[in-house]
Design an enzyme around this catalytic site. Structure first.
Site, short mmCIF file in Angstrom:
data_model
loop_
_atom_site.label_atom_id
_atom_site.label_comp_id
_atom_site.label_asym_id
_atom_site.label_seq_id
_atom_site.Cartn_x
_atom_site.Cartn_y
_atom_site.Cartn_z
N ASP A 30 0.81 -1.16 -0.01
CA ASP A 30 -0.14 0.04 -0.07
C ASP A 30 0.88 1.28 0.20
OD1 ASP A 30 -2.48 1.29 2.32
OD2 ASP A 30 -1.70 1.83 0.39
N ASP A 215 -1.43 5.76 -5.24
CA ASP A 215 -1.75 4.79 -4.17
C ASP A 215 -2.17 3.49 -4.73
OD1 ASP A 215 -4.42 5.45 -1.48
OD2 ASP A 215 -3.09 4.02 -2.05
O1 LIG Z 1 -5.13 4.93 2.78
C1 LIG Z 1 -4.97 5.00 1.94
C2 LIG Z 1 -4.26 3.70 1.49
N1 LIG Z 1 -4.59 2.59 2.12
C3 LIG Z 1 -5.99 2.14 2.15
C4 LIG Z 1 -6.03 0.78 2.88
C5 LIG Z 1 -7.39 0.22 2.81
C6 LIG Z 1 -8.53 0.80 3.15
N2 LIG Z 1 -9.36 0.01 3.14
C7 LIG Z 1 -9.15 -1.22 2.66
C8 LIG Z 1 -9.76 -2.57 2.28
C9 LIG Z 1 -9.01 -3.29 1.82
C10 LIG Z 1 -7.58 -3.40 1.55
C11 LIG Z 1 -7.00 -2.38 1.82
C12 LIG Z 1 -7.62 -1.09 2.57
N3 LIG Z 1 -5.04 6.05 1.00
C13 LIG Z 1 -5.72 7.33 1.38
S1 LIG Z 1 -4.70 8.74 1.22
C14 LIG Z 1 -6.01 9.79 1.56
C15 LIG Z 1 -7.01 8.78 1.93
C16 LIG Z 1 -8.62 9.42 2.15
C17 LIG Z 1 -8.48 10.13 3.51
C18 LIG Z 1 -9.85 10.75 3.59
C19 LIG Z 1 -10.78 10.48 2.79
C20 LIG Z 1 -10.78 9.94 1.71
C21 LIG Z 1 -9.40 9.24 1.30
C22 LIG Z 1 -6.82 7.48 1.90
C23 LIG Z 1 -8.04 6.43 1.97
O2 LIG Z 1 -8.64 6.23 2.82
N4 LIG Z 1 -7.92 5.52 1.01
C24 LIG Z 1 -9.02 4.38 1.31
C25 LIG Z 1 -10.34 4.51 0.66
C26 LIG Z 1 -10.86 3.57 0.04
C27 LIG Z 1 -12.31 3.56 -0.58
C28 LIG Z 1 -12.77 4.92 -0.47
C29 LIG Z 1 -12.04 6.01 -0.01
C30 LIG Z 1 -10.95 5.79 0.41
#
Ligand SMILES: O=C(CNCCc1c[nH]c2ccccc12)Nc1scc(-c2ccccc2)c1C(=O)NCc1ccccc1
Length: 325
Positions: A30, A215
């Site tokens: 990730d 990402d």
């Molecule tokens: O966290 C990550 C990467 N790891 C994800 C791990 C993970 C999270 N459920 C999982 C489920 C399965 C596997 C991995 C993961 N990226 C970033 S940077 C900024 C934001 C963010 C902050 C605030 C608001 C929005 C985005 C995110 C984010 O929340 N993405 C997930 C997401 C997913 C769906 C929709 C929106 C955001």
């Protein structure tokens, strides 16, 4: 040394076998976060379910980090938390001899039900690592000094296996030139300028968000809300559905190609319209892989975009590159 780990693609994520203290778990690599956390035997058996769970008491190289803790929340509302220790972590052929490993004592339901991954291996920058009292290095930062080249590559595929490689750029994996842009890691992400987009081959300036992150941990392509609105204005029958949590449209709709600028170089990375549908949500309705970022300043270029390209993450000169494949 050079290593490669072949993740098993599963729906929206790419999993790679990782050895921790001699125990193998499938972790989701990730680049959008910086915590290496694992399902553990401290969780209830109902939370563990089908997952592989790491058991520190069975590792001869485990070292506790007394008093340390971690807690992470993601934008989709999922999250996890727990305690910390150090162990030998091996991916492909690269070994971090004393890597911080975050033991989950709590995980949210979406991770329990996501039977494919046994945790996450963060490849963002350690400034966003959530370990208290002191953030710890990511696996990449730990092995970087030992790598032939200070890089890792991500070659995500839709249904075939994707591959992460550490320490080298396999030039046979892409065609044409690598479009490289400088990265600003001050927010802890692989973040770069992105001020233009294209719909059906016509390019427009993005008046809203001006940066984006690469990402691999986010499935969708989360762009400035105005850009998402402009895109779906060209998809017949599309609508923003609160129940679905984003833009949906008839699965029979004609979806135009969508492109986003990578860096200020002018290169527009394009997704064919036929690859933009993320999921069917029933009754012939489809959920789009392009969605708004909810007004946040940064855009999140997730798997919907990255799987179209070969990506190079350079921790030496802090740059991000993509090439056609
Ligand atoms: O966290 C990550 C990467 N790891 C994800 C791990 C993970 C999270 N459920 C999982 C489920 C399965 C596997 C991995 C993961 N990226 C970033 S940077 C900024 C934001 C963010 C902050 C605030 C608001 C929005 C985005 C995110 C984010 O929340 N993405 C997930 C997401 C997913 C769906 C929709 C929106 C955001």
């Amino acid at each position: 040394g050079e290593v490669s780990a072949t993740p098993e693609p599963n729906e929206s994520e790419y999993l790679s076998p990782v050895s921790i203290g001699g125990q193998t778990l499938n972790l989701d690599f990730d680049t959008g976060s910086a915590d290496l956390w694992v399902f553990s035997t401290s969780l209830s058996s109902s939370s563990i379910g089908q997952h592989a769970a790491f058991d520190p008491s069975k590792s001869s190289t485990w070292e506790d980090y007394p008093g340390a803790s971690w807690q992470i929340m993601y934008g989709d509302g999922s999250g996890a938390s727990g305690t910390v220790g150090f162990d030998v972590v091996e991916v492909g052929g690269a070994t971090a001899s004393r890597q911080a490993v975050e033991i989950a004592t709590k995980v949210s339901s979406s991770f329990v039900s996501d039977v494919n991954n046994d945790g996450l291996l963060g490849l963002g920058f350690s400034k966003i690592n959530t370990i208290e009292p002191q953030p710890q290095k990511t696996f990449f930062e730990s092995v970087l000094p030992k790598l032939d080249q200070p890089v890792f590559t991500a070659d995500l595929e839709d249904d075939a296996a994707g591959t992460y490689e550490f320490g080298r750029v396999d030039t046979t994996k892409y065609t044409g030139m690598l479009h490289v842009t400088p990265v600003d890691s001050s927010n802890g992400f692989w973040e770069f300028a992105s001020t233009a987009y294209s719909i059906g081959g016509t390019t427009y300036q993005n008046s809203g968000a001006s940066t984006a992150i690469a990402d691999t941990g986010t499935s969708l392509l989360l762009v400035d809300d105005n850009v998402a609105q402009a895109f779906y204005a060209q998809v017949q029958g599309s609508q923003l559905s609160r129940t679905a949590g984003g833009y949906v449209y008839p699965c029979s709709a004609q979806v135009p190609d969508f492109g986003v600028q990578i860096g200020s170089s002018g290169f527009i990375a394009t997704i064919p319209g036929s690859d933009i549908t993320f999921a069917e949500v029933g009754q012939g309705t489809c959920f789009g892989g392009v969605q708004g970022n909810g007004g946040g300043g940064i855009q999140i270029f997730g798997d919907v975009l990255l799987k179209q390209y070969f990506a190079v993450f350079n921790g030496g000169n802090e740059s991000f590159g993509i090439a056609a494949k």
